[in-house]
Design a protein around this motif. Sequence first.
Motif, PDB file in Angstrom:
ATOM      1  N   LEU A  32     -23.742 -41.516   3.191  1.00  0.00           N
ATOM      2  CA  LEU A  32     -25.137 -41.107   3.290  1.00  0.00           C
ATOM      3  C   LEU A  32     -25.277 -39.615   3.542  1.00  0.00           C
ATOM      4  O   LEU A  32     -26.197 -38.984   3.030  1.00  0.00           O
ATOM      5  N   GLY A  33     -24.363 -39.038   4.306  1.00  0.00           N
ATOM      6  CA  GLY A  33     -24.430 -37.606   4.599  1.00  0.00           C
ATOM      7  C   GLY A  33     -24.298 -36.750   3.360  1.00  0.00           C
ATOM      8  O   GLY A  33     -24.988 -35.749   3.198  1.00  0.00           O
ATOM      9  N   ALA A  34     -23.396 -37.135   2.468  1.00  0.00           N
ATOM     10  CA  ALA A  34     -23.173 -36.363   1.242  1.00  0.00           C
ATOM     11  C   ALA A  34     -24.019 -36.874   0.080  1.00  0.00           C
ATOM     12  O   ALA A  34     -24.086 -36.242  -0.966  1.00  0.00           O
ATOM     13  N   GLY A  35     -24.651 -38.034   0.264  1.00  0.00           N
ATOM     14  CA  GLY A  35     -25.457 -38.608  -0.810  1.00  0.00           C
ATOM     15  C   GLY A  35     -24.626 -39.103  -1.975  1.00  0.00           C
ATOM     16  O   GLY A  35     -25.038 -38.997  -3.121  1.00  0.00           O
ATOM     17  N   VAL A  36     -23.450 -39.646  -1.679  1.00  0.00           N
ATOM     18  CA  VAL A  36     -22.517 -40.079  -2.709  1.00  0.00           C
ATOM     19  C   VAL A  36     -22.334 -41.593  -2.650  1.00  0.00           C
ATOM     20  O   VAL A  36     -22.188 -42.157  -1.573  1.00  0.00           O
ATOM     21  N   VAL A  37     -22.370 -42.227  -3.817  1.00  0.00           N
ATOM     22  CA  VAL A  37     -22.103 -43.663  -3.915  1.00  0.00           C
ATOM     23  C   VAL A  37     -21.027 -43.869  -4.975  1.00  0.00           C
ATOM     24  O   VAL A  37     -21.170 -43.412  -6.105  1.00  0.00           O
ATOM     25  N   TYR A  38     -19.945 -44.528  -4.582  1.00  0.00           N
ATOM     26  CA  TYR A  38     -18.874 -44.882  -5.517  1.00  0.00           C
ATOM     27  C   TYR A  38     -18.912 -46.385  -5.748  1.00  0.00           C
ATOM     28  O   TYR A  38     -18.932 -47.155  -4.782  1.00  0.00           O
TER      29      TYR A  38
END
Length: 86
Positions: A32-38
């Motif tokens: 959530l901090g980096a706004g990344v979803v893998y």
Amino acid sequence: MRPTSSSIRGTVTEAVFGCAHERGDRPALIDLGAGVVYSHRRLAEEVTRGASGLVKRGARGRQVAGIHVDNVAAHVLAVHTVIAAE
């Protein structure tokens, strides 16, 4: 946390990514901090590609590796990539 009754066989990479393609595009890692979803598939593909690159550049099992990243998603990706390169 209860211990599991079954033991995991194989490598860490196989245990983590063994069903990645079956799980497909479902989220596997969300930072959530980096706004990344893998997705499961993307995470497994990036780890495999990164590990192959490390091996091509001479990485071998039992070597020491340093990991310096700026977010949780990159950390998880880097750790699994180094482990998979063994």
